[in-house]
Design an enzyme around this catalytic site. Structure first.
Site, PDB file in Angstrom:
ATOM      1  N   LYS A 191      17.268  62.715  58.445  1.00  0.00           N
ATOM      2  CA  LYS A 191      17.592  63.155  57.084  1.00  0.00           C
ATOM      3  C   LYS A 191      17.635  64.681  57.013  1.00  0.00           C
ATOM      4  CE  LYS A 191      15.290  59.053  55.309  1.00  0.00           C
ATOM      5  NZ  LYS A 191      13.963  58.530  54.913  1.00  0.00           N
ATOM      6  N   ARG A 224       3.738  55.019  54.377  1.00  0.00           N
ATOM      7  CA  ARG A 224       3.075  56.330  54.317  1.00  0.00           C
ATOM      8  C   ARG A 224       3.823  57.170  53.294  1.00  0.00           C
ATOM      9  NH1 ARG A 224       7.532  58.760  56.280  1.00  0.00           N
ATOM     10  NH2 ARG A 224       8.557  57.790  58.059  1.00  0.00           N
TER      11      ARG A 224
END
Lengths: 458, 181, 458, 181
Positions: free
Chosen positions: C237, C292
């Site tokens: 990303k 997470r």
């Protein structure tokens, strides 16, 4: 929309305006004095013009130089920022006569609201509560005593041309009034070239509450809620927050309505702020209007999600107000600390010099508006504000914690700053409780001085 | 100024300006500074160096006698101190936390994070005392980590001149434990 | 609430967690490798423990060292951040067995959702749409060909233990499938120690849409809307935004519902992210779950006004979810750019070194999460992310303009960075139009390379 | 580390570190200075150098010899340059934007912001040409500001060796206009 705007200012507010322009694809012209050649606003603007020597009178207050700079760069509009010429109606008129759009209210409104006595008259006309007082200039001691008798002591004498805490005196008795009246006139004459004074009931232990106003040139006016600027030192704002931590929803509605009434009465366009005192009984009294963007505008921006500078530019370009006229719902709580280059241990003496180490706080909810960089030389000519640290959090408690955390991350070395002093206020029980008046900081300092005196006499 | 004019200007470009600042940042602690100065001396035939900068004075002279002297206080106030606040800026951690500077080569450092013990049990005799001789491979302490007692063995032989940590003290990785000369 | 938390991480996320703790009056313990002794998280934490040498295996992945560090400092909880041990169920179990609270979901949920095949099974059970596929591991070529026949080409072979774009191969024909199947197994064995693979329908030109989940230990789960992470380079990303610029209100509702169903099915606690592919027909397919906090969590924080890290800590301490379970209304648009120490002109080769000049962007709507400071040495051992710049503005267009403005203000010298490369993407017509897939950046780069090749052959 | 341990530790507290850094930052650049000075020494047969600048004192000696005073601009060569981006970092603006460096004392600078004209009207002859002699008080250009034509007079006598701006060009305050020698 404008293609190019000249920013007739320096420091963080010049950067603030350049940033807004960049995001709106408007070219920018920075002006600078010879003392500011290395300043960040010069580097971030698309063009820059040196307009004179360091002292403000020769540069940032030099109207012909500013107009010339706009003309040679083909700037269509001038944003005055705050301070310098921002509330100078004459400058706005010169701009108009040179076909340069002054980004601010109409000159006649600036002039009207810039005169304290006339402004109070307008407030009365609009039905905005004002402090009982002389209802206009007081010409002699006799009249002063009559007014005091009517409104009862304590009273405050204010210069019509004053502002920001300058040109004011409090009197508690006929005797002190007589003397204060003469002193105040003499000081007003010396400071503002205008000895005119007026008298008001003195509001004891007040809070400073102000309302952000935004209007366009079609008569649309909205308010963006209140700011609480009660934490002041010698009438200088130190810490500002939005919303106020102490207003009830009813009071919040009331003060917004009072401000809006006055703004509508004068057909206010652009950004402006209407300042009130809030007394211990929960009553608001109109104090004055600032016909410009204010140092503390970011706290309002944070909770309202509005860009006040962009909105100023848009309405100056003839666009309609984009802020809804219905009351906006704030999100969370914002606090601003003004970090000044001053030495708190030496009576806040300005501390110009070179920034040798510099590190800004970051992370969630932290905004920093500053013209600082490592190696920057703080010149001695201008006001001492180095940076504004603004935090935004879901509520006041978290905002206070966040500001303390942010101040702990800040590193400015090479000059003295007020950061640690402000941290002390933020960490105090009193600040967190919200139970204080505009005298809090001055009283605290006096107490400390006394204690230190006692200590040294032992 | 017009766009073209601005471009012609001899005002230095931001990039160049950035570089000017860059030089400022480099070396680490004060000791490293002295070390660096020594290296500078060693690499040349300079016989004497005085270096002074607000708060720091270094004077080095080569030749027989005292190798160098440092005018204290090395850690004293910088020229201009910012307000009393927690400042995040960087610094090299000292080589020997909890202890006076020691010539790095002579320390034996902790191989792990844990709790330092001088003996195998509270009643037992300490593995070593200051002044003892130590052999390569000789256990000189125990580090407890995750409930495990880990024996730590000496990597060199010599005389234990200093034990740098207390019994029961927490130690981090690479923390100097003893000095062997 | 916890009195002391150890942060088993480094870099910006360690700072992020320390900042949250400071604002919550929780003491912090930083751990660091010898390569990170000068790192900012060490300086900002209340205590710090050196846990090993530079390489991650000897320090940030060293479970005994981390547990020991928590024990000698009396830390009650460990926040793992992202990366390193954040999705390691074994570590979470060790923490539990040592009476240290692991700030994250339950180990069994981590293990379940960390296994791609099992996770897809759970999604099906929850009624969350998944891509048609093998519905479990594929043991041989024959089975692979059968699956492909059923779901039709193109198909993608994925390692069960893979993730983040690693261990994947696309096949368009029976011939390429046979070969890809063997290669993928071999690679999975080598990379993850587990040769198990499964097969799915390959979604062409997809967008990456993910939903932020937050749950507590009482079964309350809420979602905080979606993020769009379609701008990727080789499955990494680069730019993330919230909300997505392309979802219809109906799609937004749908994907939130899908995510919530799955999170409830596994009784998810703490922060997590459920990733989807959105195909050209507007259909969502569950991809995987990250158990997470994610690098890009700030864009959600900005538009939702929620502090995800604080919420993680609060629910780990046994508090109930403070996020309303009704759908939250986002305010404005947020974009994040990951600034990496990489050289875009040299195939994004990591560029460690010393930061010689450093200046962060500021002003309204700009948040910077970074561990950088002037003089910081970027060590060669860890991932190359230097900083996250996050902007927040009333709408996507203004957010793009603001990010370009912020990137223009950023100065990082001494190492190569991806800032200018990202600026190029932001300034492109394609990015602004919103019409692109996860292949956009890779395709653009290939085109440029081809053009350059042609040019050089002339 | 336990709280108490931490306090014992010689690892500097954040506050201390902040201070160290400020010093470190400065000192390190000064060290580069020392290095430069040594290089200068090595490249010559200088035996002793004293250098003092803004709070920094450097003294180097190589064997016995004669002292040497240095006042060179040491603040040169930067180290690293970085990605091509607009960088706001600082630097002193040159005295003469839009022109090649010129000995500052010889230029006559614009007293105001405006538009520079070489003649009193488009048809008129230029006030001066390069090579002309010029007297104190002699008008050498007009600056138009806010529609007003302002005559600019020479502050010194000499020969006009260079006219630095074009007719009709915008000029800022203090911008060098002509060189008089």
């Amino acid at each position: 929309m404008f293609k190019k705007i000249l920013i007739a200012n320096r420091g963080e507010i010049a950067l603030r305006i350049i940033r807004a322009c960049k995001e709106m694809s408007i070219k920018t012209v920075a002006v600078y004095s010879t003392a500011d050649a290395d300043s960040l606003h010069v580097h971030l603007a698309d063009e820059s013009v040196c307009i004179g020597r360091g002292p403000s009178k020769e540069s940032y207050l030099n109207i012909p130089a500013l107009i010339s700079a706009a003309e040679i760069t083909d700037a269509e509009a001038i944003h005055p920022g705050y301070g310098f010429l921002a509330e100078n109606a004459h400058f706005a008129e010169v701009c108009a006569s040179c076909q340069i759009k002054f980004i601010g209210p109409k000159p006649e409104v600036m002039r009207l609201m810039g005169d304290k006595v006339q402004a109070i008259g307008m407030a009365k006309k609009a039905g905005t509560p004002t402090t009982p007082g002389s209802d206009g200039p007081v010409k002699d001691e006799k009249q002063a005593l009559e007014v005091a008798k009517r409104i009862k002591y304590p009273v405050i004498i204010k210069a019509s041309a004053g502002g920001g805490g300058r040109g004011m005196r409090v009197a508690h008795t006929d005797l002190s009034l007589a003397q204060a009246f003469q002193t105040c006139r003499a000081e007003a004459e010396a400071a503002f070239g205008n000895p005119e004074v007026y008298i008001e009931k003195y509001v004891e232990d007040p809070r400073h509450i102000e309302v952000q106003i935004m209007g366009d040139e079609y008569g649309n006016v909205a308010h963006l809620g209140e700011r609480d600027c009660t934490i002041q030192r010698s009438h200088q704002k130190l810490i500002e927050e939005a919303p106020s931590g102490v207003l009830t929803p009813k009071q919040r509605k009331a003060v917004g309505k009072y401000a809006l009434r006055l703004a509508k009465e004068v057909k206010y366009s652009s950004a402006g702020t209407i300042e009130f005192l809030l007394n211990k009984e929960g009553e608001f009294y109109f104090m004055e209007m600032n016909t410009r963007v204010q140092v503390e505008h970011p706290v309002t921006e944070q909770i309202m999600g509005v860009d006040i500078i962009k909105e100023q530019i848009r309405v100056a370009a003839g666009e309609k107000l984009s802020i809804p006229k219905t009351e906006m719902e704030p999100r969370g709580h914002a606090i601003e600390c003004r970090i000044n280059a001053e030495n708190p241990d030496d009576n806040f003496r300005p501390s110009p010099g070179t920034i040798t180490t510099y590190h800004v706080p970051g992370g969630p909810g932290v905004r920093v508006d500053t013209h600082l960089y490592q190696g920057y030389k703080v010149p001695p000519y201008y006001d001492s504000m180095l940076a504004k640290i603004i935090v935004h959090a879901p509520n006041r408690n978290e905002a206070i914690n966040r500001m303390i955390r942010a101040l702990d991350e800040l590193v400015v070395e090479g000059v003295h700053t007020t950061a640690a002093f402000l941290r002390g206020i933020l960490a105090s029980e009193t600040f967190r409780s919200g139970k204080y008046s505009t005298h809090y900081v001055d009283d605290m300092r006096k107490k400390k001085e006394k204690a230190a005196d006692k200590e040294s006499k032992k | 100024m017009s766009e073209s004019k601005k471009n012609e200007s001899s005002k230095p470009s931001p990039k160049k300006e950035g570089n000017m600042t860059s030089k400022k940042v480099k070396v680490s602690s004060k000791l490293a500074l002295v070390q660096d100065v020594i290296q500078l001396m060693d690499a040349s035939d300079i016989s004497e160096i005085s270096f002074e900068q607000a708060g720091v004075k270094i004077h080095l002279r080569r030749g027989p006698g005292v190798p160098f002297q440092m005018a204290a206080p090395m850690m004293s106030a910088p020229v201009m101190s910012a307000p009393a606040m927690s400042a995040p800026a960087p610094a090299a951690t000292a080589a020997a936390p909890g202890a006076a500077p020691v010539a790095a080569g002579n320390t034996q450092n902790s191989p792990m994070v844990g709790t330092f013990y001088r003996a195998s049990s509270p009643d037992a005799k300490a593995f070593i005392e200051e002044g003892d001789k130590i052999e390569v491979g000789q256990v000189y302490c125990i580090i407890e980590a995750m409930k495990l007692m880990n024996e730590v063995k000496s990597e060199k032989a010599g005389k234990v001149t200093k034990i740098l940590v207390q019994n029961g003290q927490a130690v981090e990785f690479n923390q100097p434990l003893i000095v062997v000369e």
